[in-house]
Design an enzyme around this catalytic site. Structure first.
Site, PDB file in Angstrom:
ATOM      1  N   THR A   1       0.835  -1.201   0.000  1.00  0.00           N
ATOM      2  CA  THR A   1       0.000   0.000   0.000  1.00  0.00           C
ATOM      3  C   THR A   1       0.867   1.247   0.000  1.00  0.00           C
ATOM      4  OG1 THR A   1      -1.613  -1.267   1.287  1.00  0.00           O
ATOM      5  CG2 THR A   1      -2.021   1.083   1.060  1.00  0.00           C
TER       6      THR A   1
ATOM      7  N   GLY B   1       1.181   1.801   5.641  1.00  0.00           N
ATOM      8  CA  GLY B   1       0.093   0.832   5.704  1.00  0.00           C
ATOM      9  C   GLY B   1       0.093   0.058   7.012  1.00  0.00           C
TER      10      GLY B   1
ATOM     11  N   GLY C   1       4.876  -7.166   8.420  1.00  0.00           N
ATOM     12  CA  GLY C   1       4.809  -8.322   7.532  1.00  0.00           C
ATOM     13  C   GLY C   1       5.926  -8.332   6.505  1.00  0.00           C
ATOM     14  N   GLY C   2       6.400  -7.127   6.158  1.00  0.00           N
ATOM     15  CA  GLY C   2       7.523  -7.018   5.233  1.00  0.00           C
ATOM     16  C   GLY C   2       8.870  -6.954   5.932  1.00  0.00           C
TER      17      GLY C   2
ATOM     18  N   GLU D   1      10.120   1.456  10.751  1.00  0.00           N
ATOM     19  CA  GLU D   1       8.786   2.054  10.685  1.00  0.00           C
ATOM     20  C   GLU D   1       8.409   2.664  12.034  1.00  0.00           C
ATOM     21  OE1 GLU D   1       6.857  -0.923   7.277  1.00  0.00           O
ATOM     22  OE2 GLU D   1       6.478  -1.285   9.394  1.00  0.00           O
TER      23      GLU D   1
END
Length: 219
Positions: A31, A82, A96-97, A103
């Site tokens: 996203t 996202g 998840g990445g 982040e």
């Protein structure tokens, strides 16, 4: 609308939160990639971006958007990213990445965190998506045992190394009723860099892509 079309819709809406002549924070994942594509169309309006992963930095540079080191920036007016799961209270699971630590750092610096997601990411209770935990490699076994004690099923993310040189343990089966408390408990385990719960510093705004349009939660 397809899932990608929902992601594109929220990415376009998120551009409205871009602050003129400022450096903005940009997240990671599919996203966020759509947002970078939209940001490229207005790149002359911003001074640059701080990227939350090497992959994001490469995508930004590919569009000619200047990428700044976070240590050279005093403040970020907005961070756009996202989520893998998010509640109506704006607590999230991310990572998840595998970019959860960077982040989380960029989100901590930003005055406003705008989360962009399609409607499949909105859940009543966090935990169906496995919780990523970034771990110093030598602590893998110890941290895994602590995750079992919390009621989770830990699994090493095979063949994956974070941008910080660490490993990821994905924890399945946690029903996270108090995300702020669980986030702090896991982060206090020796060897944990951070975990993918974004609850102590959750989103300020959620732009949710739905079949009937973009729904806004928060302000």
């Amino acid at each position: 609308m397809t899932q990608d079309e929902l992601k594109q819709a929220v990415a376009r809406e998120a551009v409205k939160y871009v602050v003129e002549d400022a450096v903005i924070g940009v997240g990671s994942g599919s996203t966020a990639d759509f947002f970078i594509d939209e940001l490229a169309k207005v790149k002359n309006r911003i001074a640059g971006a701080v990227a939350s992963s090497e992959k994001t930095a490469a995508r930004l540079k590919g569009y000619g958007i200047p990428v700044q080191n976070l240590n050279s920036v005093n403040e970020l007016p907005v961070y756009i990213d996202g989520a893998d799961e998010i509640t109506e209270h704006l607590a999230m699971i991310k990572g998840g990445g595998g970019a959860l630590t960077r982040e989380k750092i960029v989100a901590a610096v930003a005055r406003k965190f705008v989360c962009i997601a399609d409607e499949s990411k909105l859940v009543p209770v966090l935990g169906e998506f496995p919780l990523p935990v970034e771990v110093i490699p030598m602590a893998r076994g110890y941290v895994a045992r602590q995750m079992v004690a919390l009621g989770g099923t830990p699994k090493l993310r095979e063949g994956f190394t974070t941008d910080n040189g660490n490993i990821i343990i994905d924890v399945w089966g946690l029903k996270i009723l108090n995300p702020v408390e669980i986030e702090a408990r896991i982060n206090n385990i020796a060897g944990v860099v951070t975990n993918g719960l974004f609850a102590q510093r959750g989103a300020d705004v959620l732009l949710l892509g739905t079949k009937s349009g973009v729904r806004k939660i928060g302000k």
